[in-house]
Design a protein around this motif. Structure first.
Motif, PDB file in Angstrom:
ATOM      1  N   UNK A 118     -31.455   8.228 -12.354  1.00 22.79           N
ATOM      2  CA  UNK A 118     -32.415   7.468 -11.507  1.00 22.79           C
ATOM      3  C   UNK A 118     -31.770   6.267 -10.821  1.00 22.79           C
ATOM      4  N   UNK A 119     -31.112   5.438 -11.614  1.00 25.33           N
ATOM      5  CA  UNK A 119     -30.487   4.248 -11.014  1.00 25.33           C
ATOM      6  C   UNK A 119     -29.315   4.642 -10.123  1.00 25.33           C
ATOM      7  N   UNK A 120     -28.586   5.679 -10.537  1.00 28.54           N
ATOM      8  CA  UNK A 120     -27.473   6.133  -9.725  1.00 28.54           C
ATOM      9  C   UNK A 120     -27.915   6.678  -8.397  1.00 28.54           C
ATOM     10  N   UNK A 121     -29.043   7.399  -8.389  1.00 30.93           N
ATOM     11  CA  UNK A 121     -29.557   7.922  -7.121  1.00 30.93           C
ATOM     12  C   UNK A 121     -29.913   6.791  -6.169  1.00 30.93           C
ATOM     13  N   UNK A 122     -30.487   5.721  -6.713  1.00 28.84           N
ATOM     14  CA  UNK A 122     -30.819   4.559  -5.864  1.00 28.84           C
ATOM     15  C   UNK A 122     -29.557   3.971  -5.259  1.00 28.84           C
ATOM     16  N   UNK A 123     -28.504   3.836  -6.088  1.00 34.80           N
ATOM     17  CA  UNK A 123     -27.246   3.288  -5.579  1.00 34.80           C
ATOM     18  C   UNK A 123     -26.642   4.181  -4.515  1.00 34.80           C
ATOM     19  N   UNK A 124     -26.740   5.513  -4.698  1.00 34.18           N
ATOM     20  CA  UNK A 124     -26.202   6.442  -3.702  1.00 34.18           C
ATOM     21  C   UNK A 124     -26.948   6.324  -2.384  1.00 34.18           C
ATOM     22  N   UNK A 125     -28.292   6.210  -2.449  1.00 31.34           N
ATOM     23  CA  UNK A 125     -29.067   6.090  -1.208  1.00 31.34           C
ATOM     24  C   UNK A 125     -28.734   4.794  -0.480  1.00 31.34           C
ATOM     25  N   UNK A 126     -28.583   3.706  -1.245  1.00 23.12           N
ATOM     26  CA  UNK A 126     -28.227   2.433  -0.608  1.00 23.12           C
ATOM     27  C   UNK A 126     -26.839   2.507   0.026  1.00 23.12           C
ATOM     28  N   UNK A 127     -25.913   3.140  -0.673  1.00 22.31           N
ATOM     29  CA  UNK A 127     -24.562   3.275  -0.123  1.00 22.31           C
ATOM     30  C   UNK A 127     -24.573   4.118   1.141  1.00 22.31           C
ATOM     31  N   UNK A 128     -25.414   5.184   1.159  1.00 22.23           N
ATOM     32  CA  UNK A 128     -25.497   6.027   2.345  1.00 22.23           C
ATOM     33  C   UNK A 128     -26.080   5.271   3.531  1.00 22.23           C
ATOM     34  N   UNK A 129     -27.148   4.453   3.257  1.00 19.94           N
ATOM     35  CA  UNK A 129     -27.721   3.662   4.349  1.00 19.94           C
ATOM     36  C   UNK A 129     -26.701   2.655   4.895  1.00 19.94           C
ATOM     37  N   UNK A 130     -25.970   2.015   3.975  1.00 22.96           N
ATOM     38  CA  UNK A 130     -24.957   1.052   4.421  1.00 22.96           C
ATOM     39  C   UNK A 130     -23.863   1.742   5.229  1.00 22.96           C
ATOM     40  N   UNK A 131     -23.467   2.933   4.783  1.00 24.69           N
ATOM     41  CA  UNK A 131     -22.456   3.691   5.513  1.00 24.69           C
ATOM     42  C   UNK A 131     -22.927   4.059   6.903  1.00 24.69           C
ATOM     43  N   UNK A 132     -24.187   4.439   7.037  1.00 23.77           N
ATOM     44  CA  UNK A 132     -24.740   4.786   8.351  1.00 23.77           C
ATOM     45  C   UNK A 132     -24.776   3.570   9.267  1.00 23.77           C
ATOM     46  N   UNK A 133     -25.105   2.412   8.687  1.00 24.69           N
ATOM     47  CA  UNK A 133     -25.156   1.198   9.498  1.00 24.69           C
ATOM     48  C   UNK A 133     -23.764   0.790   9.994  1.00 24.69           C
ATOM     49  N   UNK A 134     -22.752   1.034   9.164  1.00 24.24           N
ATOM     50  CA  UNK A 134     -21.401   0.613   9.529  1.00 24.24           C
ATOM     51  C   UNK A 134     -20.629   1.667  10.300  1.00 24.24           C
ATOM     52  N   UNK A 135     -21.238   2.874  10.478  1.00 25.07           N
ATOM     53  CA  UNK A 135     -20.519   3.952  11.140  1.00 25.07           C
ATOM     54  C   UNK A 135     -20.046   3.568  12.546  1.00 25.07           C
ATOM     55  N   UNK A 136     -20.880   2.847  13.345  1.00 22.39           N
ATOM     56  CA  UNK A 136     -20.382   2.441  14.688  1.00 22.39           C
ATOM     57  C   UNK A 136     -19.140   1.551  14.624  1.00 22.39           C
ATOM     58  N   UNK A 137     -18.971   0.858  13.480  1.00 20.65           N
ATOM     59  CA  UNK A 137     -17.794  -0.013  13.344  1.00 20.65           C
ATOM     60  C   UNK A 137     -16.595   0.712  12.749  1.00 20.65           C
ATOM     61  N   UNK A 138     -16.703   2.023  12.623  1.00 22.35           N
ATOM     62  CA  UNK A 138     -15.631   2.805  12.022  1.00 22.35           C
ATOM     63  C   UNK A 138     -14.271   2.578  12.628  1.00 22.35           C
ATOM     64  N   UNK A 139     -14.137   2.636  13.962  1.00 21.67           N
ATOM     65  CA  UNK A 139     -12.815   2.393  14.557  1.00 21.67           C
ATOM     66  C   UNK A 139     -12.249   1.014  14.230  1.00 21.67           C
ATOM     67  N   UNK A 140     -13.136   0.006  14.207  1.00 21.14           N
ATOM     68  CA  UNK A 140     -12.673  -1.353  13.901  1.00 21.14           C
ATOM     69  C   UNK A 140     -12.205  -1.429  12.451  1.00 21.14           C
ATOM     70  N   UNK A 141     -13.006  -0.843  11.551  1.00 16.47           N
ATOM     71  CA  UNK A 141     -12.643  -0.864  10.136  1.00 16.47           C
ATOM     72  C   UNK A 141     -11.331  -0.111   9.912  1.00 16.47           C
ATOM     73  N   UNK A 142     -11.188   1.032  10.596  1.00 16.66           N
ATOM     74  CA  UNK A 142      -9.950   1.804  10.456  1.00 16.66           C
ATOM     75  C   UNK A 142      -8.748   1.015  10.965  1.00 16.66           C
ATOM     76  N   UNK A 143      -8.947   0.310  12.072  1.00 23.81           N
ATOM     77  CA  UNK A 143      -7.838  -0.493  12.627  1.00 23.81           C
ATOM     78  C   UNK A 143      -7.470  -1.617  11.662  1.00 23.81           C
ATOM     79  N   UNK A 144      -8.478  -2.311  11.110  1.00 21.84           N
ATOM     80  CA  UNK A 144      -8.211  -3.399  10.179  1.00 21.84           C
ATOM     81  C   UNK A 144      -7.526  -2.896   8.912  1.00 21.84           C
TER      82      UNK A 144
END
Length: 568
Positions: A82-108
């Motif tokens: 249960x708690x792990x599923x919540x953490x996975x969903x939060x991580x997925x939402x954060x990943x989706x939010x940061x996806x547009x910054x992927x090239x910048x993150x990769x460069x850094x």
């Protein structure tokens, strides 16, 4: 030539450098300390770099490789909890939010990878930008006449002209002669040919590029700034002063050799850096020591060299040659030949006898009142950076011989010059609880000049100890009274104990805050030695302050005026 042979040769060069350096430092004066400090700083940086590299390569990278799969398994194992599923969903939402910054993150992330193309190149660019910014800021500061940097330049130049030992001066003359354009050009050419003939083409090009970019930068900055050189140095040169070409050329060549050595895959680049970088720094230091350049000129030259070296390193190919190619023996011969030429130029240059600067004749004053010589001079003594300290409390008209004779007759001793040997003897006397009646005093400035005479006297009734003493500093003003007498001003204080403070780094004397009592004691001794008191003069309003070590003092603002009764 095998890596072991290179290791032995580099180690032999380092040993020779340490022996010669220790000899110069032990026989040198106060200005040998910066040479020692520069070398120590370079070695500390190299040790830190080696340790960080070892931690990264031997500890952090293997740890990350081993822990990565374990972290992935642990992360996947909690997905159905249960708690792990919540953490996975939060991580997925954060990943989706940061996806547009992927090239910048990769460069850094690429810039921070533990290799030259990543973290190494990032560090090189950062240092190059910092060096350029430092040049801009230093140029701005020396363009302002009331800048602190200008004052430090003048005080250091005066200190350099009035201190030092013959051996130290000969070494500085040799280094400045070895840093001449013809010598540096010859050494650079031999090094470039050596790398090229050994098959390290990129290393040869990097040496040429760094030295040429540094030389071009110095030429442009000299033309843009147009700063005048010191007019009282051991050599008078007509070219512009800032930045120093010797300082830039010496350090640029040293850094170029280190970079080229590393790019060529040679063994022990750290040992090579520990050998050549201090020598490159000392070429520039010799220019300030001999007052051929201002100290900020030398710092500017070092910044130009550092900027050029790191900029060229950042632009160079990130790959290194795994094994020496071509004819490695040629490179060894070239490096030895370059070292012989440089050492020979230094040895020959050290035999040159440069003219010793002399003081300008004093300004003749129309009257015979010693207090009239003060004029509008700031009455406070000062630190190297110009921070005000104790005001003068004694004004004396008479010759140096008369002054010293009067003081010695009352039990005062002339302090030893602050050479490293004398400083070490003072600390050793303090550790053993012994007295040192001629212990050196800290150089202090008045109107931009270091003191001309320092005297001290044991405290009456106290056990003989280096911890307690009366002491005074005298400066001869650049004037002469109508009766032919020079004018001296002095500060006096009582060292009542030895303390340690973060400001002084090493244990230092603490002064009694009642400096007026000590100045009165000094005036009384001069009176009893036959000098005539002509009155008092107002120096400043009643004041509170601290000295260089942070010890407080207070004064009523009056100074006692004395003169020799027999003229000069």
């Amino acid at each position: 030539m095998t890596p072991t042979t290179h290791r032995y040769l580099t180690g032999l060069g380092l040993l020779g450098f340490v022996i010669v350096g220790a000899w110069l430092v032990s026989a040198g004066g106060l200005l040998a300390l910066p040479m020692f400090a520069l070398t120590a700083a370079v070695w500390v940086v190299l040790v830190v770099a080696v340790v960080l590299r070892w931690l990264t390569v031997a500890v952090l990278v293997p740890l990350a490789r081993r822990s990565g799969p374990l972290v992935a398994v642990a992360w996947a194992s909690i997905e159905n909890e249960p708690d792990g599923a919540i953490l996975h969903r939060r991580a997925e939402r954060t990943s989706n939010m940061l996806r547009p910054l992927g090239p910048v993150v990769a460069w850094l992330s690429g810039r921070l990878r533990p290799n030259f193309a990543g973290l190494g190149r990032t560090a090189a660019v950062t240092v190059a930008l910092a060096g350029g910014a430092g040049l801009v800021e230093l140029g701005r500061r020396i363009s302002s006449l009331d800048s602190t940097v200008i004052g430090i330049d003048e005080r250091l130049a005066d200190l350099a002209l009035r201190t030092g030992t013959p051996l130290e001066r000969a070494a500085m003359v040799g280094l400045t002669e070895a840093g001449r354009t013809v010598v540096m050009a010859a050494v650079t050419t031999i090094v470039v040919i050596g790398f090229w003939a050994a098959g390290h083409r990129m290393s040869a090009l990097i040496v040429a590029a760094i030295t040429l970019v540094a030389a071009g930068g110095v030429t442009l900055l000299k033309a843009a700034m147009g700063r005048a050189r010191p007019g009282f140095g051991s050599l008078v040169e007509t070219s512009h002063s800032w930045p120093s070409g010797h300082a830039s050329a010496g350090l640029a060549l040293a850094l170029a050799i280190v970079v080229a050595w590393w790019m060529a895959g040679r063994a022990n680049w750290e040992a090579m850096a520990a050998l050549v970088i201090p020598i490159g720094l000392m070429i520039g230091y010799s220019r300030a020591y001999l007052a051929i350049h201002w100290s900020s000129d030398v710092v500017g030259g070092w910044l130009v060299a550092t900027t050029a070296a790191t900029l060229m390193l950042a632009l160079a190919a990130p790959t290194r040659t795994a094994e020496p190619v071509g004819h490695p023996l040629v490179l060894t011969i070239a490096m030895v030949l370059a070292a012989v030429i440089f050492a020979g130029a230094t040895a020959i240059g050290s035999r040159h006898v440069l003219p010793v600067p002399v003081d300008l004749p004093p300004v003749a004053l129309p009257g015979s009142d010693p207090a009239s010589a003060l004029g509008t001079i700031d009455p406070f003594s000062e630190t190297l950076t110009g921070r005000p300290m104790e005001p003068i409390g004694i004004v004396f008209a008479g010759s140096r011989a008369q002054l010293v004779s009067a003081l010695t007759s009352r039990g005062w001793s002339v302090a030893d010059p602050p050479t490293l040997r004398h400083v070490a003897e003072t600390y050793w006397a303090g550790i053993r609880g012994r007295d040192n009646p001629t212990a050196p005093v800290t150089p202090t400035f008045f109107d931009g000049r270091v003191h001309d005479l320092a005297v001290e006297k044991p405290v009456e009734g106290a056990p003989p100890s280096v911890s307690e003493r009366h002491h005074a500093r005298f400066w001869r003003l650049p004037v002469q009274l109508a009766n032919g007498c020079p004018v001296w001003v002095a500060t006096a204080s009582l060292d009542d104990r030895v303390v340690w403070t973060p400001r002084t780094v090493l244990p230092n004397h603490h002064i009694d805050p009642a400096i007026d009592l000590e100045q009165a004691y000094l005036a009384s001794d001069l009176e009893q030695a036959g000098m005539r008191t002509t009155g008092t003069t107002v120096i400043t309003e009643p004041s509170l302050g601290t000295n260089a070590a942070g010890d407080p003092w207070f004064t009523d603002g009056y100074a006692t005026v004395l003169a020799s009764p027999s003229g000069c």
